[in-house]
Design a protein around this motif. Structure first.
Motif, mmCIF file in Angstrom:
data_model
loop_
_atom_site.group_PDB
_atom_site.id
_atom_site.type_symbol
_atom_site.label_atom_id
_atom_site.label_comp_id
_atom_site.label_asym_id
_atom_site.label_seq_id
_atom_site.Cartn_x
_atom_site.Cartn_y
_atom_site.Cartn_z
ATOM 1 N N SER A 48 0.834 -1.198 0.000
ATOM 2 C CA SER A 48 0.000 0.000 0.000
ATOM 3 C C SER A 48 0.873 1.253 0.000
ATOM 4 N N SER A 51 -3.620 5.037 1.617
ATOM 5 C CA SER A 51 -4.960 4.506 1.872
ATOM 6 C C SER A 51 -5.834 5.624 2.412
ATOM 7 N N GLU A 75 -7.371 -0.002 -4.750
ATOM 8 C CA GLU A 75 -8.014 -0.858 -3.754
ATOM 9 C C GLU A 75 -9.043 -0.050 -2.979
ATOM 10 N N ASN A 76 -9.923 -0.790 -2.286
ATOM 11 C CA ASN A 76 -10.942 -0.184 -1.407
ATOM 12 C C ASN A 76 -11.779 0.862 -2.133
ATOM 13 N N GLY A 77 -12.236 0.497 -3.332
ATOM 14 C CA GLY A 77 -13.103 1.398 -4.072
ATOM 15 C C GLY A 77 -12.420 2.642 -4.588
ATOM 16 N N SER A 79 -9.998 4.328 -2.971
ATOM 17 C CA SER A 79 -9.416 5.159 -1.913
ATOM 18 C C SER A 79 -8.017 4.725 -1.525
ATOM 19 N N GLY A 80 -7.542 3.576 -2.043
ATOM 20 C CA GLY A 80 -6.212 3.099 -1.734
ATOM 21 C C GLY A 80 -5.438 2.798 -3.005
ATOM 22 N N ARG A 146 -12.473 9.975 9.535
ATOM 23 C CA ARG A 146 -12.115 9.542 8.193
ATOM 24 C C ARG A 146 -11.954 10.730 7.252
ATOM 25 N N ARG A 176 -15.074 7.151 11.462
ATOM 26 C CA ARG A 176 -14.910 5.708 11.392
ATOM 27 C C ARG A 176 -15.634 5.033 12.549
#
Length: 522
Positions: A48, A51, A75-77, A79-80, A146, A176
């Motif tokens: 990563s 993120s 990754e993660n839609g 966001s990463g 977040r 979060r």
């Protein structure tokens, strides 16, 4: 090379089908294993890079990676962003030198590039945008947050003091997990301290679900003050309770004392100013003495003047004399000026209640029923315990503190209040040997219904094996035994005796076991 393959083909043609399948499976597994090792060794490990990026920051990071021709994965839609592991730290340093990621908003880097001809209005607007972006980035550093967005309202300056308005701010948080009230207050003070002339009562904090976390209203401030005062009171009472109870439990035993403390605390702030005068403390500050003395004699004047034409011409008139004395003393009286400020959270009274369990004895009545009797603590013990509690709590007679120490029986456990009389006769035998007899009966039943049928089945199977063994046909074999063997005599071939002697000679131990089985059956 052709001969090598020809030999392999010849060997395979001579193999049975089952062995061919086994060899093929083994070769396939070896090839798959080596292929997996080669693929794993050449596989690129992605790690990563960033993120939790906002869409704007993710777009800028991806664009920069494309320019550098670095492979990446989203990754993660989105966001990463992940990159090859050996390039992670180099890319992070490179991105940081370029100000990426910016944190989802414009910061003070907006002033890095100045433009000629920028008006004052645009400069103020850019400063406000930069301040909002920097505050949002700072709030995002909290683990529970977040994403954050800050909006600041800066009123227009006015030359009239009556028309001037203070600034205000609003904070939107995407969390979060739940945010504690203490961190909400920290965010409010952070924003208020970063904007000139902004007070905490004009900062509103809202989460992404529409819940108001802080609106800066007087009711909210009073609620926070009340909660803090209540928390302080409970913590103070809990501290004294633990001090007293831990000491008493070391004396009377664990779980044999209960302590409760109630504290009356005054949270008001009081300033007292007083002046004290001491009439006995007189000091002479100044002293003034005035003394006057005059004398006058009235005789015949030598001549008459125009100044005193009516002078007394009586020769018998007496002479006059006048004297005056004045003594003035000024005293300074001692004065004391005192200003006293009572601190917040001053304890006005403490009330402590300690309940102690007594001792117990077990007695048996004539009918055989046993009972548990409670014995309270002696007055000497209670006086000693009361002294210990007073010292531990910091007793003060001026505050009118209250202390109560009592010895009361605690709730008894089931089975202690009344017990059954000792068993006699058959009941005693059942109590003493009932479990052992029951275990013996279970073992006996297992032997009769499980072990014995199992042994019988095994014997039948063994006998059947022996019969099958002696029924095997083995013709044309000559077996010699005993004197006949020594003399060279021969026994008839093909009979049961022949087969038995042959088997005995081949496996003596097995024959001995068979004979032992026959003897046991007899």
């Amino acid at each position: 090379m052709f001969q090598f393959f020809q030999q392999i083909r010849t060997i395979l043609s001579k193999m049975p089908l089952s062995r061919k399948i086994t060899v093929g499976t083994l070769i396939f597994m070896v090839i798959a294993l080596f292929g997996g090792i080669i693929f794993w060794s050449n596989m690129v490990e992605y790690r990563s890079l960033y993120s939790g990026l906002s869409p704007e920051d993710a777009s800028q990071v991806v664009t920069r990676l494309k320019e550098l021709k670095v492979p990446y994965r989203l990754e993660n839609g989105g966001s990463g962003v992940s990159v090859p592991g050996e390039q992670v730290y180099d890319l992070r340093l490179s991105m940081a030198s370029e100000g990426l990621p910016k944190g989802g908003g414009v910061g003070f880097e907006i002033f890095d590039k100045t433009e000629f001809g920028t008006t004052e209005f645009v400069q103020k607007l850019n400063f406000q945008r930069a301040l909002q972006g920097e505050l949002a980035r700072t709030i995002r550093e909290l683990e529970e947050v977040r994403d954050a967005r800050v909006l600041i309202v800066m009123p227009k300056d006015s030359v009239f003091v009556e028309e001037s308005k203070p600034p205000s701010a609003s904070v939107l948080l995407k969390l979060r997990k739940s945010l504690p009230q203490g961190q909400v207050e920290a965010i409010v003070h952070l924003v208020a301290s970063s904007v000139e002339a902004l007070t905490t009562d004009r900062v509103t904090v809202v989460d992404s679900r529409g819940k108001i976390l802080s609106n800066g209203s007087p009711e909210d401030a009073d609620k926070q003050l009340l909660n803090s005062q209540m928390a302080y009171k409970m913590a103070f009472e809990r501290n004294i309770t633990q001090r007293i109870q831990s000491m008493l439990e070391r004396i009377v035993g664990q779980g044999k004392c209960i302590v409760r403390v109630t504290a009356d605390i005054d949270f008001s702030r009081v300033d007292v100013s007083e002046e004290l005068y001491d009439p006995d403390g007189q000091v002479v500050r100044s002293r003034q003495n005035v003394s006057e003395k005059s004398a006058k004699a009235n005789g015949r004047p030598e001549k008459i003047s125009s100044v005193n034409p009516l002078a007394d011409l009586d020769p018998s008139q007496r002479s006059e004399s006048q004297a005056r004395s004045d003594d003035t003393i000024n005293y300074e009286i001692s004065r004391t000026t005192r200003r006293t400020t009572h601190p917040l959270g001053q304890v006005t009274r403490l009330s402590v209640v300690a309940v102690l369990d007594g001792t117990y004895t077990t007695e048996t009545a004539e009918d055989g029923i046993r009972s548990r009797l409670f014995h309270a603590r002696t007055p000497e013990e209670m006086k000693l315990f009361s002294t210990i509690v007073r010292q531990a709590m910091g007793y003060s007679a001026d505050r009118e503190d209250q202390v109560s120490v009592e010895s009361i029986p605690f709730t008894m456990e089931e089975g202690w209040e009344l017990e059954r009389a000792p068993a006699t006769g058959v009941e005693k035998l059942m109590d003493d040997y009932g479990k052992a007899g029951l275990n013996l009966l279970v073992v006996l039943l297992i032997f009769i219904f499980v072990v014995r049928p199992l042994i019988r089945t095994l014997k039948e199977a063994s006998t059947q094996d022996d019969e099958d063994l002696f029924e095997d046909e083995d013709e044309g074999v000559t077996v010699s035994i005993g004197a006949d063997a020594l003399s060279g005599g021969h026994i008839r071939e093909g009979t049961a005796q022949d087969r038995a002697m042959r088997l005995v000679r081949e496996d003596v131990d097995k024959a001995a076991n068979i004979i032992k089985g026959w003897l046991c059956e007899d």
